[in-house]
Write a protein that holds these residues in place. Structure first.
Motif, short mmCIF file in Angstrom:
data_model
loop_
_atom_site.label_atom_id
_atom_site.label_comp_id
_atom_site.label_asym_id
_atom_site.label_seq_id
_atom_site.Cartn_x
_atom_site.Cartn_y
_atom_site.Cartn_z
N LEU A 1 0.80 -1.22 0.00
CA LEU A 1 0.00 0.00 0.00
C LEU A 1 0.83 1.27 0.00
N GLY A 2 2.16 1.13 -0.14
CA GLY A 2 3.00 2.32 -0.16
C GLY A 2 3.44 2.73 1.23
N ASP A 3 3.66 4.02 1.43
CA ASP A 3 4.26 4.52 2.66
C ASP A 3 3.39 5.55 3.37
N VAL A 4 3.47 5.51 4.70
CA VAL A 4 3.00 6.63 5.52
C VAL A 4 4.21 7.52 5.75
N LEU A 5 4.20 8.70 5.19
CA LEU A 5 5.35 9.60 5.31
C LEU A 5 5.32 10.31 6.67
N PRO A 6 6.49 10.69 7.19
CA PRO A 6 6.53 11.41 8.47
C PRO A 6 5.69 12.68 8.43
N GLY A 7 4.90 12.90 9.49
CA GLY A 7 4.08 14.11 9.57
C GLY A 7 4.90 15.27 10.10
N ASN A 8 4.22 16.38 10.35
CA ASN A 8 4.92 17.55 10.91
C ASN A 8 5.51 17.24 12.27
N SER A 9 4.86 16.35 12.99
CA SER A 9 5.38 15.86 14.27
C SER A 9 5.23 14.35 14.30
N ALA A 10 5.92 13.71 15.24
CA ALA A 10 5.79 12.27 15.38
C ALA A 10 4.36 11.89 15.72
N ASP A 11 3.67 12.72 16.51
CA ASP A 11 2.27 12.46 16.86
C ASP A 11 1.38 12.40 15.62
N ASP A 12 1.68 13.23 14.64
CA ASP A 12 0.92 13.20 13.39
C ASP A 12 1.11 11.85 12.70
N THR A 13 2.34 11.35 12.73
CA THR A 13 2.61 10.05 12.11
C THR A 13 1.89 8.95 12.86
N TYR A 14 1.94 8.99 14.20
CA TYR A 14 1.23 7.98 15.00
C TYR A 14 -0.25 7.95 14.64
N PHE A 15 -0.84 9.13 14.51
CA PHE A 15 -2.27 9.24 14.20
C PHE A 15 -2.57 8.58 12.85
N ALA A 16 -1.74 8.87 11.86
CA ALA A 16 -1.96 8.31 10.52
C ALA A 16 -1.82 6.79 10.54
N VAL A 17 -0.77 6.29 11.20
CA VAL A 17 -0.56 4.85 11.27
C VAL A 17 -1.71 4.17 12.00
N GLN A 18 -2.15 4.78 13.11
CA GLN A 18 -3.26 4.22 13.88
C GLN A 18 -4.51 4.08 13.02
N LYS A 19 -4.84 5.11 12.26
CA LYS A 19 -6.05 5.08 11.45
C LYS A 19 -5.96 4.04 10.33
N VAL A 20 -4.80 3.96 9.69
CA VAL A 20 -4.62 3.00 8.60
C VAL A 20 -4.71 1.58 9.13
N VAL A 21 -4.01 1.32 10.24
CA VAL A 21 -3.98 -0.02 10.83
C VAL A 21 -5.38 -0.43 11.30
N SER A 22 -6.08 0.49 11.96
CA SER A 22 -7.43 0.19 12.45
C SER A 22 -8.37 -0.19 11.32
N LYS A 23 -8.29 0.54 10.21
CA LYS A 23 -9.14 0.25 9.05
C LYS A 23 -8.84 -1.12 8.47
N LEU A 24 -7.56 -1.47 8.39
CA LEU A 24 -7.18 -2.76 7.82
C LEU A 24 -7.62 -3.91 8.73
N ILE A 25 -7.44 -3.75 10.04
CA ILE A 25 -7.82 -4.81 10.97
C ILE A 25 -9.33 -5.06 10.90
N LYS A 26 -10.10 -3.99 10.83
CA LYS A 26 -11.55 -4.15 10.71
C LYS A 26 -11.93 -4.89 9.43
N ASN A 27 -11.10 -4.74 8.41
CA ASN A 27 -11.34 -5.43 7.13
C ASN A 27 -10.80 -6.85 7.14
N LYS A 28 -10.19 -7.26 8.30
CA LYS A 28 -9.55 -8.58 8.45
C LYS A 28 -8.35 -8.73 7.50
#
Length: 383
Positions: A87-114
């Motif tokens: 699926l490509g890359d999650v690029l670093p956000g303006n802060s590390a917290d921004d990156t955590y948020f993006a990764v969390q949302k992507v991972v959550s969506k994928l897990i829900k999709n099994k």
């Protein structure tokens, strides 16, 4: 919306991968390109790069994951039936917290999709984002870390690759039921940290224990939801990491065996591989770790917690105050031990739960020795 955080693979990399033969793994993978995004509903395994590095103080620049992809997709697949996408890359956000948020949302969506995500990352504090990806599922989480350190550190509000576990333990909502460390090296961990791990009834296995008998790690993975691999747990002579030289650690065969155990586990739904320095020398090992994880997924047996107890042989071992109940699978000869439910409103398990164990645990119980993992799980269930 969640997948808007993902950037496509570079065109030059796609061109290189398309030059490989139809027998290579590249021909079996659907790629996120400038013009196309994979249909997630049809994907079983999703590979994602996260080049966030700011949590690792020894890392000074963004990670290039193209070499890992070249190594991985030039391997030959097994007789796999699972569909795989990059699926490509999650690029670093303006802060590390921004990156955590993006990764969390992507991972959550994928897990829900099994869909099982495989995250190739920079610093290991990204494990925190993986853990938070389970928040919407409202379930307790078991985290297994292959690491030479516990990564507790001092929690001052910030988060690094050596302190992310503190944030996981302290922060609400607290969905962590168990943490297991595989391969810690005592001289990298203070006695205070070791005592805390014991006090919290977490599981830890020294490097020497695992290297002496690697099969003792299998039941640990069988109960895991997230597996986080710190590449510094591998000795530098095998990993190629000469930036942070590690004279001791797992060898290449051992880390791949552990990755396969993680893949075979019916419960593991998320793998993260972290603290990649970006060096070309590390790339082949990372590729093979991923290959073995996917190979393990192919051989999953769909046993507990997805199967029925009807396919198990029940063994009851009498003790002075109570009986300990074991179950053995007719299909794979693997063992489980029953953790009894305690009537307590704080109970996190809510029901009798089967805890993965080994045949040696059963033999120990027959000799009137309480299995350590059973005892710790009991203590946690009534906290």
């Amino acid at each position: 919306m969640e997948f808007d955080f993902l950037s496509p693979l570079e065109t030059d990399l796609i061109i290189d991968l398309k030059r490989l033969s139809s027998q290579h793994l590249s021909s079996k993978v659907v790629f996120h390109t400038q013009n196309d995004f994979p249909e997630i509903s049809k994907i079983d395994i999703a590979i994602i790069g996260v080049s966030e590095y700011r949590g690792n103080q020894s890392q000074t620049e963004e990670i290039d994951l193209s070499n890992v992809r070249r190594e991985l997709y030039s391997l030959f697949p097994g007789n796999w039936s699972k569909t795989i996408a990059d699926l490509g890359d999650v690029l670093p956000g303006n802060s590390a917290d921004d990156t955590y948020f993006a990764v969390q949302k992507v991972v959550s969506k994928l897990i829900k999709n099994k869909t099982i995500p495989i995250i190739i990352g920079g610093s290991q504090d990204l494990t925190y984002a993986l853990y938070r990806g389970f928040d919407d599922l409202e379930q307790m989480v078991n985290l297994v870390s292959i690491d030479n350190k516990f990564d507790i550190g001092k929690h001052d509000g910030s988060i690094t690759s050596e302190s992310y576990l503190s944030k996981i333990i302290i922060e609400e909502p607290n969905n962590l039921f168990n943490y297991s460390n595989i391969g810690f090296q005592t001289y990298y961990n203070s006695q205070e940290e070791i005592d805390l791990i014991e006090k919290l009834y977490f599981d830890c296995y020294r490097l020497g224990e695992i290297c002496h008998n690697i099969s003792i790690a299998e039941p640990v993975f069988r109960d895991a939801d997230i597996v986080s691999i710190d590449l510094t747990s591998v000795k530098s002579s095998d990993s190629g990491n000469l930036i942070n030289f590690m004279p001791n650690g797992f060898n290449g065969k051992e880390i791949c065996s552990l990755s396969r155990y993680a893949g075979i586990s019916d419960k593991v739904f998320l793998l993260g591989i972290f603290n990649h320095t970006g060096s070309i020398q590390e790339s082949p090992l990372i590729a093979q770790i991923i290959w073995y994880f996917i190979e393990g997924i192919h051989y999953r047996s769909n046993e507990y917690p997805f199967g029925s107890k009807e396919n198990y042989i029940k063994y009851t071992v009498p003790f002075e105050d109570e009986d300990i109940v074991f179950f053995k699978s007719n299909k794979t000869d693997r063992w489980w031990i029953e953790i009894p439910f305690f009537v307590n409103h704080h109970n996190k398990l809510k029901k009798n739960t089967l805890l993965p164990c080994s045949h040696d645990d059963y033999l120990a119980a027959c000799n009137q020795e309480f299995p350590q993992r059973w005892w710790k799980a009991q203590r946690k269930s009534i906290l």
